[in-house]
Write a protein that holds these residues in place. Structure first.
Motif, PDB file in Angstrom:
ATOM      1  N   ILE A 223       0.847  -1.197   0.000  1.00 25.98           N
ATOM      2  CA  ILE A 223       0.000   0.000   0.000  1.00 25.98           C
ATOM      3  C   ILE A 223       0.884   1.249   0.000  1.00 25.98           C
TER       4      ILE A 223
ATOM      5  N   ASN B 193      -0.987  -7.402   2.452  1.00 22.51           N
ATOM      6  CA  ASN B 193      -0.302  -6.382   1.654  1.00 22.51           C
ATOM      7  C   ASN B 193       1.153  -6.161   2.070  1.00 22.51           C
TER       8      ASN B 193
ATOM      9  N   GLU C  60       2.619   1.615  -3.444  1.00 21.96           N
ATOM     10  CA  GLU C  60       1.764   2.194  -4.479  1.00 21.96           C
ATOM     11  C   GLU C  60       1.538   3.682  -4.240  1.00 21.96           C
ATOM     12  N   LYS C  61       1.356   4.053  -2.995  1.00 22.32           N
ATOM     13  CA  LYS C  61       1.115   5.454  -2.656  1.00 22.32           C
ATOM     14  C   LYS C  61       2.321   6.320  -3.007  1.00 22.32           C
TER      15      LYS C  61
ATOM     16  N   LYS D 159       4.229  -0.973  -8.268  1.00 18.16           N
ATOM     17  CA  LYS D 159       3.685  -2.017  -7.399  1.00 18.16           C
ATOM     18  C   LYS D 159       3.447  -3.290  -8.196  1.00 18.16           C
ATOM     19  N   ASP D 160       2.837  -3.159  -9.359  1.00 20.28           N
ATOM     20  CA  ASP D 160       2.586  -4.325 -10.213  1.00 20.28           C
ATOM     21  C   ASP D 160       3.899  -4.957 -10.669  1.00 20.28           C
TER      22      ASP D 160
ATOM     23  N   GLY E  37       3.553   4.663  -7.196  1.00 21.48           N
ATOM     24  CA  GLY E  37       2.576   4.457  -8.254  1.00 21.48           C
ATOM     25  C   GLY E  37       2.214   3.001  -8.487  1.00 21.48           C
ATOM     26  N   PRO E  38       1.055   2.753  -9.113  1.00 23.27           N
ATOM     27  CA  PRO E  38       0.565   1.384  -9.319  1.00 23.27           C
ATOM     28  C   PRO E  38       1.431   0.568 -10.274  1.00 23.27           C
ATOM     29  N   GLU E  39       2.102   1.213 -11.222  1.00 21.77           N
ATOM     30  CA  GLU E  39       2.922   0.456 -12.168  1.00 21.77           C
ATOM     31  C   GLU E  39       4.093  -0.232 -11.475  1.00 21.77           C
TER      32      GLU E  39
END
Length: 377
Positions: free
Chosen positions: A322, A354, A325-326, A333-334, A329-331
């Motif tokens: 979490i 998580n 990502e914060k 994290k993925d 960014g989500p990219e």
């Protein structure tokens, strides 16, 4: 909350494995101590008025400083920064410096509440090879003496993987260490760093590195022995009893801000890194002129992500997805999840609530796991 690291570069002699910035010439010590006090004032805004929860005197050999040296530095620290009432204040020390007189005049009269004692080995032949100045018996006596005057947060350093070191010697070192009832043990494999005397001996063939399989076995035995003795492995090379982690070192792994004072000391403001010049004379000159010699590295998102992975995965706290990502960014994290999936499937990494963290067997291949998770341009 933030931390302050104070580098003391002076040493009586230089250990053959050391690649830190140190010097055996003590002639500039008083000018250096005065410059430290000036640097505190010059850089007081670096931490943006955050409260100080840890102060760490490292080196080099901080125990080369006198009562008056420390008293002056603590006076400036208190007058410049807001220091938490129960701040962790650590001094690194060599056993041979901790005489009865030094303990009475420095450790009992100044606000140190944590000691990190550089023992490295309880085998006299190993100590002689490493060019340490103390004996095994003297190191044990110093630990007991510090305990007798009320120090109940003591860390000791141990080394393994030394040339010629056998498993029996390593087990004996661990047995003595755990019998001393210290609260913290940091243990590192010997590294042949370029520029050190040890590296030159290695390249010339005068010393041979320990067999890699034996190194892995020593690491495994260390984890088992310290766990049996009640220590928790909260970072790959660090073990603590009763949750007495090194708060200061943990701040590095948890991404907290810290200010590094003294030559070659590093700082982190939450986004970028900087470091002082690795020269005592240039350091003193720059401070005296009000223009410290400091280099800064501006960290882009990918570099900060890599630091986040490298520090988080080394610890029991792992990587918080979490927070990842914060912050990044989500990219990214993925990307982390994609590249760590094989290790989760094989039981080397857990993914719970998580949090990504190494399993016991994952610790043994941690370098490869972290490397695969890091962003490569």
């Amino acid at each position: 909350m933030a931390g302050i690291y104070i580098h003391v570069p002076f040493c009586k002699t230089r250990c053959i494995y050391c690649d830190f910035y140190t010097r055996t010439d003590m002639s500039s010590k008083q000018n250096y101590v005065a410059a430290l006090g000036q640097e505190m004032v010059l850089r007081k805004e670096y931490l943006q008025k955050e409260k100080i929860e840890t102060i760490y005197f490292g080196g080099g050999t901080p125990s080369q400083l006198s009562f008056n040296d420390f008293a002056y530095l603590f006076r400036i620290l208190r007058g410049t920064f807001e220091i938490e009432e129960n701040a962790e204040i650590t001094m690194e020390a060599n056993p041979d410096d901790l005489t009865n007189e030094y303990i009475e005049t420095v450790l009992q009269k100044l606000p140190f509440n944590r000691l990190s004692i550089g023992i490295q080995s309880f085998d006299n032949k190993e100590l002689e090879f490493l060019k340490r100045r103390h004996s095994a018996e003297a190191a044990m006596n110093v630990v007991r003496l510090c305990q007798s005057i009320g120090y109940n947060n003591i860390s000791i350093d141990l080394m393994y993987g030394l040339p010629g070191q056998t498993m029996d010697i390593w087990k004996r070192n661990l047995s003595i260490a755990t019998s001393l009832d210290v609260q913290h043990i940091s243990s590192y494999h010997l590294i042949y760093e370029q520029g050190t005397r040890l590296y030159r001996l290695f390249k010339s063939g005068d010393v041979k590195a320990v067999d890699e399989d034996l190194s892995v076995d020593m690491f495994s035995v260390m984890i088992e022995s310290l766990s049996t003795a009640g220590f928790e492995q909260y970072e790959i090379s660090n073990f603590a009893k009763d949750s007495l982690y090194s708060k200061h070192n943990s701040s590095y792994w948890l991404g907290k801000k810290y200010l590094g004072l003294g030559p070659a000391a590093h700082s982190y403001d939450g986004r970028n890194r900087s470091w002082n010049v690795a020269s005592t004379s240039k350091y003193i000159q720059g401070i005296s002129e009000g223009k410290p010699y400091i280099e800064t590295e501006i960290l882009d998102t990918n570099t900060r992500y890599n630091d986040f992975i490298l520090t988080g995965m080394r610890t029991k706290w792992g990587v918080n997805l979490i927070e990842l990502e914060k912050s990044y960014g989500p990219e990214l994290k993925d990307y982390a999840l994609k590249n760590v999936k094989q290790y989760i499937d094989q039981g080397f990494v857990t993914h719970k609530a998580n949090i990504l963290s190494l399993t016991q067997k994952g610790i043994f291949i941690s370098d490869g796991i972290m490397s695969d998770m890091m962003w490569v341009d």
